[in-house]
Design a protein around this motif. Structure first.
Motif: not given
Ligand SMILES: [Zn+2]
Length: 451
Positions: A253, A365, A367-368, A408
């Motif tokens: 990250e 997140r 990843d959405d 998200a």
């Protein structure tokens, strides 16, 4: 399809700008409840005109929450916006009055035009444009437009509790959004929390002659000494336990954020930073800190004689306004407790704390589908690769809206580096505004089927 949209925007250009000026002319600052009511009513009417079902959720003594909903389909996008604005003072720094929206050189100047009235309006105008050009929306869009965002969204949780289904959705479109100095759209996926507190020192029953400074305690010095214990010169916050709940970024990250483009030179130019960034932070550290580091910031200090000329006086009273921007999983209530314990143990048990705002941080997140759809829409419209930031440095009430379903959230906006949100001469560029509408129309379309 885009030809139809082009035509629609051409035909409605003047009206859309007139609407923007109308909304920005309402001085909806926290201290003006009548203006807040007018702004809420204006938004409700505008949602209806765009084809939304709209109503207001109310509580006694709180600005109302304006709700609007249009479309249908498998997915619901919750659009979290606000109609209140930061105070426009100091007025003398504005080239044109903050509530007389002016168009100059392709820009619109007004308090709130970037944060958040331009953004909230273009998202409604995008609903109108979508429906006029393509027919009914392929997703459900639900607007939640609150009136207390700039003072900490203190009643939003209670307002939403009156209609719990309002936070049932699949993804959230956050307020604001910006284009960086290289023209890249910046999408942020969360925001920091906040704990805002006033620290007050009183040392005397009344101000005294400064000849007594040998033995009469000075409230300004008392406060300054207390403030001096909060943070060291490197920006490290000295309150015991303050960092315990900070979720540290993983090496991946950290590397991801460090590698994001960041125009340090442009930031230095805008703010004329001849001595470099605060706390001796290097350019590579600035970006990581802005996402992952909490802050302790003095917003203002007041005490004693500050008029022109001289007056030899010992102030009896001093106060400072402090904001702590918090990162996951810090909790403002716990930070308040740590601060009290810190002051007491440093011998400052006489310093009074008056809490003003508290909000939880929230990072959604990456990843959405809503993030992928917003990224595609932004890149197609602005013609540059988007910068996806895990969190902005500011605070939005996304925890309250998103936490229940761990949604998200993403920004898709049109602000620019010189927009001056919260500052005098706040402005947006009309070129970006039209692109913002186009990108939002595209988001509504893409999100229906985005994997
Ligand atoms: Zn805002």
């Amino acid at each position: 399809m885009t030809a139809g949209l082009d035509r629609y925007l051409d035909e409605n250009r003047d009206r859309f700008v007139t609407e923007l000026r109308e909304l920005c002319a309402i001085p909806s600052e926290a201290a003006d409840p009548a203006a807040l009511t007018r702004a809420a009513d204006w938004c409700e009417q505008r949602l209806r005109a765009a084809g939304c079902a709209a109503h207001q959720v109310t509580l006694p003594d709180a600005p109302t929450l304006v709700v609007g909903e249009a479309g249908g389909g498998k997915r619901t996008l919750i659009s979290v916006q606000h109609y209140d604005v930061q105070p426009a003072v100091p007025l003398e720094l504005w080239k044109t009055p903050p509530y007389e929206p002016a168009v100059r050189d392709g820009a619109v100047f007004a308090r709130g035009v970037d944060d958040n009235k331009g953004h909230l309006l273009l998202r409604i105008q995008a609903v109108e444009a979508y429906r006029a050009v393509h027919g009914e929306l392929p997703i459900r869009v639900r607007f939640l437009i609150e009136g207390e965002e700039e003072s900490g969204s203190m009643n939003l949780e209670r307002l939403l509790a009156k209609e719990p289904a309002l936070t049932d959705g699949d993804g959230a479109l956050k307020e604001g959004g910006a284009i960086d100095s290289a023209g890249r759209p910046v999408l942020s996926l969360g925001g920091k929390g906040i704990y805002y507190v006033e620290l007050r020192a009183r040392t005397l029953a009344r101000d005294a002659h400064s000849g007594g400074a040998t033995h009469l305690p000075n409230a300004a010095w008392r406060l300054v000494h207390a403030l001096g214990t909060l943070m060291d010169e490197r920006g490290r916050i000295m309150i015991e336990g303050f960092y315990d709940d900070v979720r540290r970024p993983t090496p991946e990250e950290r590397a991801y954020v460090a590698a994001l483009p960041f125009d340090a030179a442009e930031t230095k130019r805008i703010f004329q930073l001849e001595r470099g960034f605060a706390f001796g932070r290097g350019e590579d550290e600035v970006r990581v800190a802005s996402v992952y580091e909490p802050t302790c910031n003095i917003c203002g200090i007041n005490s004693g004689f500050v008029e022109p000329g001289t007056k030899t006086v010992i102030p009896a009273y001093a106060y400072a306004k402090i904001d702590f921007r918090l990162v996951p999983e810090q909790d403002p209530t716990r930070v308040a407790g740590l601060l009290r314990t810190h002051l007491d143990s440093c011998g400052f048990d006489d310093i009074e704390m008056v809490a003003k705002e508290g909000e939880m941080p929230y990072r959604g997140r990456i990843d959405d589908p809503v993030v992928r759809a917003a990224k595609r829409a932004a890149e197609e419209t602005f013609g540059k690769e988007a910068v996806v930031l895990p969190s902005s440095g500011g605070t939005s009430p996304m925890w309250v809206v998103c936490f229940k379903r761990r949604l998200a959230n993403v920004t898709l906006g049109m602000g620019h580096p010189g927009s001056g949100a919260h500052a005098p001469n706040e402005n947006i560029l009309l070129d970006n505004y039209w692109k913002g509408i186009r990108a939002t129309v595209r988001l509504y379309e893409l999100y229906a089927t985005q994997d």
